[in-house]
Design a protein around this motif. Structure first.
Motif, PDB file in Angstrom:
ATOM      1  N   LEU A  52      10.949   6.086  82.198  1.00  0.00           N
ATOM      2  CA  LEU A  52       9.752   5.116  82.602  1.00  0.00           C
ATOM      3  C   LEU A  52       9.342   3.960  81.752  1.00  0.00           C
ATOM      4  CD1 LEU A  52       7.176   7.911  83.612  1.00  0.00           C
ATOM      5  CD2 LEU A  52       9.011   6.915  84.978  1.00  0.00           C
ATOM      6  N   GLY A  53      10.067   4.075  80.748  1.00  0.00           N
ATOM      7  CA  GLY A  53       9.951   2.692  79.633  1.00  0.00           C
ATOM      8  C   GLY A  53       8.743   2.718  79.197  1.00  0.00           C
ATOM      9  N   ASP A  54       7.797   3.365  78.978  1.00  0.00           N
ATOM     10  CA  ASP A  54       6.261   3.246  78.324  1.00  0.00           C
ATOM     11  C   ASP A  54       6.588   3.683  77.020  1.00  0.00           C
ATOM     12  OD1 ASP A  54       6.573   6.150  78.695  1.00  0.00           O
ATOM     13  OD2 ASP A  54       4.664   6.269  79.797  1.00  0.00           O
ATOM     14  N   GLY A  55       7.663   4.146  76.343  1.00  0.00           N
ATOM     15  CA  GLY A  55       7.840   4.344  74.907  1.00  0.00           C
ATOM     16  C   GLY A  55       7.427   5.798  74.809  1.00  0.00           C
ATOM     17  N   ALA A  82      15.579  -3.818  84.833  1.00  0.00           N
ATOM     18  CA  ALA A  82      14.741  -4.781  85.075  1.00  0.00           C
ATOM     19  C   ALA A  82      15.281  -6.308  85.019  1.00  0.00           C
ATOM     20  CB  ALA A  82      13.402  -4.269  84.845  1.00  0.00           C
ATOM     21  N   LEU A  83      15.037  -6.988  86.061  1.00  0.00           N
ATOM     22  CA  LEU A  83      15.482  -8.287  85.838  1.00  0.00           C
ATOM     23  C   LEU A  83      14.245  -9.340  85.650  1.00  0.00           C
ATOM     24  CD1 LEU A  83      17.846 -10.427  85.769  1.00  0.00           C
ATOM     25  CD2 LEU A  83      17.605 -10.457  88.207  1.00  0.00           C
ATOM     26  N   LYS A  84      14.039 -10.139  84.742  1.00  0.00           N
ATOM     27  CA  LYS A  84      12.998 -11.034  84.420  1.00  0.00           C
ATOM     28  C   LYS A  84      13.140 -12.355  85.395  1.00  0.00           C
ATOM     29  CE  LYS A  84      10.376  -9.228  80.776  1.00  0.00           C
ATOM     30  NZ  LYS A  84       9.282  -9.762  79.839  1.00  0.00           N
ATOM     31  N   THR A  85      12.408 -12.872  85.442  1.00  0.00           N
ATOM     32  CA  THR A  85      12.185 -14.022  86.096  1.00  0.00           C
ATOM     33  C   THR A  85      13.366 -15.290  85.398  1.00  0.00           C
ATOM     34  OG1 THR A  85      10.001 -14.984  85.349  1.00  0.00           O
ATOM     35  CG2 THR A  85      10.058 -13.868  87.582  1.00  0.00           C
ATOM     36  N   ASP A  86      13.411 -15.181  84.089  1.00  0.00           N
ATOM     37  CA  ASP A  86      14.040 -16.257  83.211  1.00  0.00           C
ATOM     38  C   ASP A  86      15.511 -15.552  83.384  1.00  0.00           C
ATOM     39  OD1 ASP A  86      14.231 -13.614  81.587  1.00  0.00           O
ATOM     40  OD2 ASP A  86      13.314 -14.978  80.008  1.00  0.00           O
ATOM     41  N   GLY A  87      15.960 -14.421  84.044  1.00  0.00           N
ATOM     42  CA  GLY A  87      17.346 -14.042  84.205  1.00  0.00           C
ATOM     43  C   GLY A  87      17.831 -13.110  83.090  1.00  0.00           C
ATOM     44  N   LEU A  89      18.177  -9.501  81.509  1.00  0.00           N
ATOM     45  CA  LEU A  89      18.035  -8.093  81.985  1.00  0.00           C
ATOM     46  C   LEU A  89      17.649  -7.161  81.083  1.00  0.00           C
ATOM     47  CD1 LEU A  89      19.348  -6.009  83.987  1.00  0.00           C
ATOM     48  CD2 LEU A  89      21.537  -6.446  83.067  1.00  0.00           C
ATOM     49  N   TRP A  90      16.961  -6.208  81.329  1.00  0.00           N
ATOM     50  CA  TRP A  90      16.462  -5.079  80.509  1.00  0.00           C
ATOM     51  C   TRP A  90      16.890  -3.951  81.068  1.00  0.00           C
ATOM     52  CZ3 TRP A  90      13.559  -6.644  76.199  1.00  0.00           C
ATOM     53  CH2 TRP A  90      13.253  -8.165  75.997  1.00  0.00           C
ATOM     54  N   ILE A 112      15.202  -2.587  76.666  1.00  0.00           N
ATOM     55  CA  ILE A 112      15.856  -3.322  75.725  1.00  0.00           C
ATOM     56  C   ILE A 112      16.681  -4.623  76.509  1.00  0.00           C
ATOM     57  CG2 ILE A 112      16.297  -1.456  73.893  1.00  0.00           C
ATOM     58  CD1 ILE A 112      18.853  -1.357  75.230  1.00  0.00           C
ATOM     59  N   LEU A 113      16.881  -5.602  75.488  1.00  0.00           N
ATOM     60  CA  LEU A 113      17.296  -6.532  76.449  1.00  0.00           C
ATOM     61  C   LEU A 113      19.053  -6.446  76.391  1.00  0.00           C
ATOM     62  CD1 LEU A 113      17.433  -9.745  77.237  1.00  0.00           C
ATOM     63  CD2 LEU A 113      17.521 -10.206  75.023  1.00  0.00           C
TER      64      LEU A 113
END
Length: 171
Positions: A52-55, A82-87, A89-90, A112-113
């Motif tokens: 879930l990515g909530d730590g 998940a892909l952020k709007t700046d390109g 990837l996490w 993590i990036l």
């Protein structure tokens, strides 16, 4: 908690998720992800390996906010992309086959990036794909049946370039 209603009861008919707002994308693996139109990312369901990515490793019966600024999401069986709007990837969750793409097989409980300049993502059961803005296709994770497309059956814990000239991806 797969329904995201905040309860553990089964529902024979559709029921609303316990968070308000407008959603633009959803993804389901062994857990669920939802992207709101404001770019915030929400997750719920089983969380035994941090998917879930909530730590935490706490199963969530209602959606929990993971972050903001996202444009796309993908869910594997127990990992998330998940892909952020700046390109950028996490990734997070189980990493036994290297499906997070960080060069390790260490599970990650928070995003993590992985890298940048990406335009699209896809998650298989235990592997991941990403399309860069230049049309190059990258793959990583489980490769026991050649699902990465790199001509081998070797698992990859870091992205490997598969080819160029691609415009879309799916698993």
């Amino acid at each position: 908690g797969q329904l995201g209603s905040g309860r553990t009861l089964q529902s024979p008919t559709p029921s609303p998720v316990a968070v308000t707002g407008r959603f633009s994308k959803i993804a389901a693996g062994g857990h669920n992800l939802a992207l709101k139109t404001d770019g915030s990312l929400w997750a719920w369901g089983v969380n035994d390996v941090g998917q879930l990515g909530d730590g935490t490793s706490t199963t969530r019966y209602a959606p929990v906010r993971v972050g903001a600024g996202f444009a796309d999401i993908a869910a594997g069986t127990a990992h998330s992309l998940a892909l952020k709007t700046d390109g950028s990837l996490w990734a997070w969750g189980i990493n036994a086959s290297g499906q997070l793409g960080d060069g390790t097989t260490t599970d990650r409980w928070a995003p993590i990036l992985v890298g940048g300049s990406f335009a699209a993502i896809a998650a298989g059961s235990s592997h991941s794909l990403a399309l860069q803005t230049d049309g190059s296709l990258w793959a990583w994770g489980l490769n026991d049946s050649g699902q990465l497309g790199d001509g081998t059956t070797i698992n990859r814990s870091a992205p490997v370039r598969v080819g160029t000239g691609f415009v879309a991806i799916a698993t």
